[in-house]
Enzyme design. Structure first.
Site, PDB file in Angstrom:
ATOM      1  N   GLN A 177       0.734  -0.852   0.035  1.00 57.26           N
ATOM      2  CA  GLN A 177      -0.364  -0.091  -0.245  1.00 57.26           C
ATOM      3  C   GLN A 177       0.551   1.556  -0.100  1.00 57.26           C
ATOM      4  O   GLN A 177       2.104   1.579   0.811  1.00 57.26           O
ATOM      5  CB  GLN A 177      -0.665   0.015   1.238  1.00 57.26           C
ATOM      6  CG  GLN A 177      -1.988   1.426   1.159  1.00 57.26           C
ATOM      7  CD  GLN A 177      -2.509   0.838   2.607  1.00 57.26           C
ATOM      8  OE1 GLN A 177      -2.079   1.307   4.012  1.00 57.26           O
ATOM      9  NE2 GLN A 177      -3.763   1.870   2.980  1.00 57.26           N
TER      10      GLN A 177
ATOM     11  N   TYR B 266       0.257   4.695   0.600  1.00 56.52           N
ATOM     12  CA  TYR B 266      -0.327   5.836   1.167  1.00 56.52           C
ATOM     13  C   TYR B 266       0.272   6.956   1.358  1.00 56.52           C
ATOM     14  O   TYR B 266       1.157   8.155   1.498  1.00 56.52           O
ATOM     15  CB  TYR B 266      -1.542   5.386   2.530  1.00 56.52           C
ATOM     16  CG  TYR B 266      -2.733   5.154   1.708  1.00 56.52           C
ATOM     17  CD1 TYR B 266      -2.688   4.418   0.012  1.00 56.52           C
ATOM     18  CD2 TYR B 266      -3.918   5.081   2.593  1.00 56.52           C
ATOM     19  CE1 TYR B 266      -4.203   3.756  -0.131  1.00 56.52           C
ATOM     20  CE2 TYR B 266      -4.789   4.406   1.673  1.00 56.52           C
ATOM     21  CZ  TYR B 266      -5.027   3.469   0.649  1.00 56.52           C
ATOM     22  OH  TYR B 266      -5.974   3.396   0.115  1.00 56.52           O
ATOM     23  N   SER B 267       1.024   6.413   2.565  1.00 57.19           N
ATOM     24  CA  SER B 267       2.086   7.622   3.736  1.00 57.19           C
ATOM     25  C   SER B 267       3.351   8.353   2.997  1.00 57.19           C
ATOM     26  O   SER B 267       3.828   6.740   1.702  1.00 57.19           O
ATOM     27  CB  SER B 267       2.389   6.901   4.960  1.00 57.19           C
ATOM     28  OG  SER B 267       1.876   6.646   5.221  1.00 57.19           O
TER      29      SER B 267
ATOM     30  N   GLU C 152     -15.834  -2.821   5.529  1.00 54.88           N
ATOM     31  CA  GLU C 152     -16.010  -3.734   6.586  1.00 54.88           C
ATOM     32  C   GLU C 152     -15.161  -4.856   6.673  1.00 54.88           C
ATOM     33  O   GLU C 152     -14.217  -5.479   6.247  1.00 54.88           O
ATOM     34  CB  GLU C 152     -17.281  -4.637   6.514  1.00 54.88           C
ATOM     35  CG  GLU C 152     -17.438  -5.911   8.235  1.00 54.88           C
ATOM     36  CD  GLU C 152     -17.426  -7.508   7.823  1.00 54.88           C
ATOM     37  OE1 GLU C 152     -16.951  -8.176   6.191  1.00 54.88           O
ATOM     38  OE2 GLU C 152     -16.445  -8.280   8.406  1.00 54.88           O
TER      39      GLU C 152
END
Lengths: 386, 370, 386, 370
Positions: A126, A128-129, A244
């Protein structure tokens, strides 16, 4: 109100338990009993095995390869998994990019990427940061310029878990620097073998390499790797936050950790004040009960198709706090046995000897995925109607 | 009552701080934790030149007659610099044990310590006995020593151990050359070197027995009070460094367009750290002054209270420092996480929080000021 | 560094102890042992007795009636006072309006008011808080209009401790509503017998009457009751906040409370798990030690004439938190014995039977005098240099 | 698994809530705590009309067959309304004890309870035995009963006590008319009426002995699990009311020109309260369902865990509600402080936190879901 599993659910539980007993390999069990991280090969072998069973993409609709289980069944599966000493599966493919793809992706994208996730073949990470965009994601700077047939990506990501293991990254990039922060962000899939990508390890204070910095220098990403439209990145990221996950509270793994702790205490060479230690463990177990039954309510709500409320932020906050408390108890109850770092042989108790590894690593669990402070800010807005 | 550091103590602390600034760094630390060899000869002799070898010991025995407070200020600076040089474990601890035993033989050994001629370590613990130092599991039967010592902080280079054992139920302190034992060295949580030592029916000669019975117990009791305070001193140095770094980070690190220190929740976290640090400092001073008392109940009360308090509050400061730093706080790159490990480490040596709370709860109360 | 009292200080301590032994009346000791509040008559009798000794205005310069003690002596006095089971003296006269008067007052004002404080004759109360100006004092509204030879005061004060006992009130009033909040505030002394003043009780959840609302309707206050200049009220209020109080941390009284708690546990009819209870008490004692030695540093600094730093906010925060913790421990260790409210006879243990009174009342101690949250805000500003 | 309140339970809760809204108020509560006489005949008969007298009891015994969850929802509403009417103490508790004993005699008495013909209370505790209900200090020697019962929550009007005693080391449950005992009534922390009862060599007739030995112990064990859950239910009602009031206060109360809810620290306090309240609710549902189990270990595990958790978190919510309210929160004027007292009170009845943590730590772990 019925808080026991139904007969069907209990049968399901039994079948999962038997399967786990037969299929969790000894090396994995051993690592798990000691609270160690798995090697890439072990982890991927395990995920492929689950993939073969059709038990990897648990929350997905059947048409994309999900097992068609209820949330309760998923919870049971996770519990049995954890208690059998098997690791949680990597969330990036199955819990994150997968649902994004089948909700926002074109048919071609689904066809291309979903099968590899379902089978455990493709490993994702991932992006993102960034160094100056951690909790404040909207200020990210990694730039994807649209050229004729590709995006040209330049910039840097950080805290990228398992980037060094991954085949693919899903990534938030800035495609339009002229508009308001959130609006110019897009969701891009990047093949980690593309030239111009450099992955540099970040070692964590547990002594392990989970995290990375990822540098992009003129990385060419095909236009068809854009998910949704340009500028939809923020919408997709927010979608993921509310998606979820029965495992967000870490209930199953906390069960496993508390049971490891109990074993360690009961089998301790003897100098521990065991009745004192048992009181501390009792407090942890009671907190876990409260978390578990709150989690059950989420699970039950999911099964009944009710929307999730602010509880899920609460689950994340309480769940991570509990994980930290359990690991701290393990360190402290270990006493001097927890002082060891790379001892080649057991000194009293393996579990205590390794306890600080997990304790150190888990300091991050109240930080990543939106720090608990940020979670509380968000929750406060909802409660106060701000 | 007078709460200032004596001028001389301030001088010792300042000198230590300057020495470490000039001769130690996070880079050196990071190399040191990867090496088997703990540190070069240069810093060993520097310590000696600084007078640290003689500092903790009475002038009558060839030392410089420094107080525990003096030594604590040196150790505080070592903690603040994240310095792993095993001053406490290989000089102070064995030296004080020899001094507290106080026989001709041990005082002679002590002068070797002060002169830097021997490298000793204390082997007081094993995993069976845990923190119950007066009842080690190692046994001396006649002249044969059998058992093991664990968590021996020998800095990776001691040549002789001061080890405890039971002989017919009576505590003995022995000086055993490491050459005749099976030794496994490894890294401890704080990055320092630590050893397991196996005594497999080892022959003990007369000269090796330093003390026994009540004498040994008393020496050990005094030593432990002393060492608990040094644990606190090291944690204080680290916690102070964490606080300063975190405060600075909160002032400069921006999120959502503003310094994170402008968020009220971060402000309150910092205030809590600051207030706890104040109290930790008071506890350190208190314990350093009282743990050298001739009165055993004063020693125990002060040193167990301080250690229990540190194992709670210094640990909490370390946790909060990481939380405020965010992701960067859990990496090996930054010193934050290393201070965190150091503090966890020290919270577990010479008795952990639960152990000390229990010990304290069994002491008779002494009315303050009497 | 010398953390023991000097020989002179120990002798001083002995002399105070003997005096207390002979002079603290039995009824006061009894109330104190049970953690009860004193009646006005008891309290005032005690303060007058101290006044007669010259031991009331402890921090005052000798010329105004102080005993000329060091901060250490004052600390010793307070400790011996608390351990002898005597109550703390009311702070409003000796610690608050007194120092204001000898620092800011005219000679006439000093002559008129200081002797009554030194002797314990005049009882004072503090008129600061208003219904909409609690922690946010600068927004106060009570109006003092200047007429020819008097101020005409209208408005309302609230949370006025012991207003119903008091002869005089010192009061913050708004003399100029046209200027910026802080600037229009003045410091006024009001005789509580002046017509137009109505004192209404506020009962606290300990069941007692400590607090009041005070209503002013066209109350005429002589011009000479203004302290300093008009508009100086804020300056004076701030002066008071930094004015030294060796007792701000409540160390002496916490010692007394912990010793009451220990007695109660040791003399408890027996069902308590005493070793468990002792662990909890040990934690409290250790916290008190940390507080006490931090307080000693303030005391020592005062004796050496060094200025107080931000420590004193810390002392207030930690001190009040500890008082709450001790009182909560007393309630919880009492178990069912703490369930009683107005039982006419002892049920097991008087101390436990009354424990919730103090516990309830002490919930206020992190609120009044600037809530702990406000204290932290102020401290944060200093630390961060905001 | 199914986590919704059954429709019928929701109906019971709604009815209770509506009844209390129409018939009870903070003003009535304030009068009630000042009165010796607990409440008028009208609310007593209203309870009966609402069906509450029969609710907790099996249909076979003349009850309406409600579950513990049903009763808990009524008690939750009583807590939320700050209502002192002693439903649990004078109807549910003695009634369940009679039902659990289950003899002809006790079932006959139970039908009197359901019909509202008797006013009973349970006398299970004395200050010597504390929470150790199986070993009361009162003794039955032959036909003579001697000792005392404390903390008897008789609502100020019971006429007969169900009291425990030891006869030759064996537990007995007796029904003793209050007329033959010396009774001192007083107010408890929550404002309710409570009594000390002295049995000074009182004559016991055959009919007064309801159960002994294992039968008595089992009935008591089941009763206590049931009552712990009702303690939690009452605290939940109060904690929920505190949370709602505090949230509302934070939105409207201004300081420094803005609503105090705009301060981040207040926001986080509220979030903590909210999250804890969520978990408290889960624990209540869990415990209500499991504490009626036939399996003693399930009952004990669920009810002790819930009570221990409540004695920590509900107490914390009450403390924070006061802190956020500021001065007004500690006055008798406002309901906040009264809810606070109620929660403290319930945290100490039928076992406090330390007691339950200890009990829990001694239970064997039951693997969840098995």
């Amino acid at each position: 109100m019925n808080l026991d599993f139904t007969r069907e659910e209990r049968e399901f539980q039994q079948s999962i338990r038997s399967w786990m007993r037969e299929n969790v390999q000894d090396d994995i069990k051993r690592s798990s009993a000691l609270g160690e991280m798995l090697a890439k090969e072990q982890q991927q072998k395990w995920e492929r095995l689950l993939g073969k069973q059709g038990w990897l993409a648990l929350t997905w609709p059947k048409q994309y390869g999900g097992p068609g289980w209820t949330a309760t069944q998923r919870y049971i599966f996770d519990l049995e998994r954890a208690m059998a000493g098997a690791p949680p599966t990597s969330p990036f493919g199955v819990s994150m990019v997968g649902p994004v793809l089948y909700n926002f992706g074109f048919q071609e994208q689904k066809d291309r990427w979903l099968p590899g996730i379902v089978s455990g073949e493709t490993l994702w990470c991932q992006g993102y940061s960034e160094p100056n965009a951690g909790s404040d994601l909207a200020s990210l700077k990694t730039r994807a310029e649209r050229k004729d047939d590709h995006y040209l990506v330049n910039g840097q990501k950080i805290w990228t878990t398992q980037a060094h293991w991954s085949d693919m990254m899903f990534c938030l990039v800035r495609t339009d620097p002229t508009v308001k922060q959130q609006n110019g962000i897009s969701f891009l899939l990047i093949d980690m073998k593309t030239p111009g990508i450099e992955v540099r390890p970040i070692y964590s204070i547990d002594g392990h390499h989970h995290l990375n910095e990822v540098y992009f220098t003129d990385v060419r990403v095909p236009l068809e790797n854009l998910v949704g439209q340009e500028g939809m990145g923020w919408t997709i990221a927010k979608f993921l936050l509310t998606h979820e996950r029965t495992t967000i509270a870490g209930v199953a793994d906390s069960h496993h950790e508390i049971s490891r702790l109990k074993n360690a205490v009961e089998e301790s060479p003897g100098f521990l004040d065991k009745s004192q230690a048992r009181l501390r463990i009792a407090e942890l177990e009671i907190e876990l009960m409260a978390l578990e039954y709150t989690n059950f309510r989420t699970v039950a709500a999911t099964d009944e198709g009710r929307p999730l409320g602010p509880e899920s932020s609460g689950l994340k906050i309480k769940g991570t706090e509990l994980q930290q408390k359990v690991s701290q108890a393990m360190v402290e109850l270990g006493g001097m046995m927890s002082l060891t770092w790379d001892n080649p042989e057991t000194i009293g108790s393996d579990i205590f000897n390794r306890a600080t590894r997990r304790y150190n690593f888990l300091r991050a669990c109240t930080i990543y995925g939106g720090s608990n402070e940020i979670q509380k800010n968000v929750l406060a807005k909802m409660l106060l109607g701000l | 009552m007078e709460f200032n550091l004596p001028e001389n103590t301030t001088l010792i602390a300042d000198t230590a701080s300057r020495y470490l600034k000039d001769n130690y760094s996070f880079d050196i630390y990071r190399k040191q934790i990867e090496q088997q060899d703990p540190f070069g000869a240069s810093r060993w002799s520097a310590m000696q030149e600084l007078g640290w070898f003689g500092l903790p010991f009475a002038e009558s025995g060839g030392g410089f007659g420094g107080t525990l407070l003096d030594v604590a200020m040196v150790v505080r600076e070592l903690g603040a610099a994240l310095c792993l040089d095993p001053y406490v474990d290989t000089v102070v601890a064995p030296g004080k044990l020899l001094e507290y035993v106080g026989s001709d033989a041990t005082l002679a050994m002590l002068s070797d310590v002060i002169e830097g001629r021997v490298k000793l370590a204390c082997a007081l613990y094993d995993f069976h006995a845990g923190y119950q130092v007066l009842t080690p599991s190692m046994k001396l039967n006649g002249r044969r020593l059998s058992g093991q010592k664990n968590f021996v902080p020998d800095g990776g280079f001691a040549d002789t151990l001061l080890a405890t054992a039971l002989a017919d139920g009576e505590l003995v302190v022995l000086a055993v050359p490491l050459g005749i034992c099976e030794t496994i060295r490894y890294r401890a949580l704080d990055g320092g070197r630590i050893a397991n030592v196996l005594f497999d029916d080892v022959d003990i000669t007369d000269g090796m027995i330093l003390a026994c019975g009540e004498k040994a117990e008393q020496a050990l009791s005094r030593l432990l009070a002393y060492l608990r305070v040094l644990d606190c001193a090291r944690m204080y140095g680290a916690a102070g460094a964490l606080y300063r770094r975190t405060l600075e980070y909160a002032k400069t690190r921006k999120q959502f367009g503003v310094a994170i220190g402008s968020f009220q929740i971060i402000q309150h976290y910092l205030v809590d750290m600051f207030i706890d640090l104040q109290q930790l400092e008071s506890m350190l001073f208190m314990a350093a002054v009282k743990a050298e008392s001739e009165d055993v109940s004063q020693r125990e009360r002060a040193s167990t209270a301080a250690k229990a308090y540190y194992a709670d509050k210094a640990v909490r400061i370390a946790q909060q420092a990481i939380q405020i730093h965010g992701g960067i706080g859990v990496t090996e790159e930054l010193d934050i996480g290393h201070y965190f490990r150091l503090i966890t480490h020290c919270s577990l040596t010479h008795g952990d929080r639960a152990h000390h709370i229990k010990s304290f709860s069994r002491l008779d109360e002494v009315h303050q000021g009497e």
